[in-house]
Motif scaffolding. Structure first.
Motif, PDB file in Angstrom:
ATOM      1  N   LEU A 137      41.682  20.580  44.148  1.00 18.76           N
ATOM      2  CA  LEU A 137      43.116  20.297  44.033  1.00 18.76           C
ATOM      3  C   LEU A 137      43.664  20.705  42.665  1.00 18.76           C
ATOM      4  O   LEU A 137      44.817  21.152  42.567  1.00 18.76           O
ATOM      5  N   GLU A 192      48.765  22.289  43.135  1.00 17.80           N
ATOM      6  CA  GLU A 192      49.896  21.847  43.952  1.00 17.80           C
ATOM      7  C   GLU A 192      50.259  20.391  43.701  1.00 17.80           C
ATOM      8  O   GLU A 192      51.392  19.990  43.903  1.00 17.80           O
ATOM      9  N   LEU A 193      49.278  19.595  43.264  1.00 14.97           N
ATOM     10  CA  LEU A 193      49.500  18.172  43.017  1.00 14.97           C
ATOM     11  C   LEU A 193      49.210  17.861  41.554  1.00 14.97           C
ATOM     12  O   LEU A 193      48.326  18.468  40.946  1.00 14.97           O
ATOM     13  N   ASN A 194      49.944  16.897  41.002  1.00 13.40           N
ATOM     14  CA  ASN A 194      49.612  16.465  39.648  1.00 13.40           C
ATOM     15  C   ASN A 194      48.501  15.418  39.730  1.00 13.40           C
ATOM     16  O   ASN A 194      48.111  14.980  40.819  1.00 13.40           O
ATOM     17  N   GLU A 196      49.176  12.195  41.706  1.00 19.36           N
ATOM     18  CA  GLU A 196      49.160  12.400  43.157  1.00 19.36           C
ATOM     19  C   GLU A 196      47.732  12.570  43.671  1.00 19.36           C
ATOM     20  O   GLU A 196      47.375  12.062  44.733  1.00 19.36           O
ATOM     21  N   ILE A 197      46.902  13.267  42.908  1.00 15.21           N
ATOM     22  CA  ILE A 197      45.492  13.447  43.288  1.00 15.21           C
ATOM     23  C   ILE A 197      44.778  12.097  43.287  1.00 15.21           C
ATOM     24  O   ILE A 197      44.035  11.776  44.221  1.00 15.21           O
ATOM     25  N   LYS A 252      45.901  10.174  46.366  1.00 14.21           N
ATOM     26  CA  LYS A 252      45.387  10.800  47.590  1.00 14.21           C
ATOM     27  C   LYS A 252      43.909  10.474  47.815  1.00 14.21           C
ATOM     28  O   LYS A 252      43.480  10.273  48.937  1.00 14.21           O
TER      29      LYS A 252
END
Length: 186
Positions: A134, A139-141, A144-145, A148
């Motif tokens: 990731l 795509e994600l900061n 967010e990771i 998730k």
């Protein structure tokens, strides 16, 4: 009939299994990570042919019940970490127990006995690989990771990442950018 297949951890593996079953004239109902469902019983000769064909791809048909259960544990973990889009609503121990219909203590003890590592370490290793993936995709900061992948905080993710890789997530991301920069200069 249900076949259990070891080392089947990706979409490409599923395509290989479907292809090999088709080559043998077997009718596939469904292929999932670690399992293939076919409409007919398989005779010994075709079973041996399938076993040899899959072995060439690094896949292995399994007969032993304990090995099958270990593979199921691995597949549930891999699927949950790498392929599930939605966040788990329970912790991994409850998720595994629910998916496999076994007590988590039994699953944990069996996994440790056979694999020589704990389910927790297996999960951590896969989570860190997913974090790397990731981070590379960008795509994600990090927040967010962390959310998730079920981390309690960005600090927890960062500490675990550093413990496993020796790098902070931001340093890992920097190395990717530096590497990419040097490749662009070629």
């Amino acid at each position: 009939m249900k076949l259990y297949i070891k080392n089947m951890v990706c979409i490409r593996c599923k395509m290989i299994v479907k292809d090999e079953l088709l080559k043998l004239g077997l009718h596939t109902l469904k292929v999932e990570l670690g399992e293939a469902h076919i409409s007919e019983e398989i005779i010994a000769e075709k079973y041996a042919q399938l076993k040899a064909a899959l072995l060439q791809w690094g896949l292995e048909l399994m007969d032993d019940k304990k090995s099958m259960l270990i593979e199921k544990i691995k597949n549930v973990i891999v699927e949950s970490i790498h392929y599930a889009d939605e966040r788990l609503l329970t912790n991994f121990s409850d998720h595994l127990s629910e998916k496999l219909n076994y007590d988590y203590t039994y699953l944990s003890n069996l996994f440790s006995e056979v694999q020589g590592t704990t389910i927790e370490h297996f999960i951590i290793a896969h989570k860190i690989e997913r974090v790397k993936e990731l981070l590379v995709y960008d795509e994600l900061n990090l927040t967010e990771i962390a959310w998730k992948l079920h981390y309690s905080s960005v600090a927890h993710l960062s500490n675990q990442f550093k413990k496993v890789t020796g790098l902070t997530p931001s340093h890992f991301k920097q190395l990717k950018i530096i590497r990419r920069g040097t490749l662009d200069n070629l």
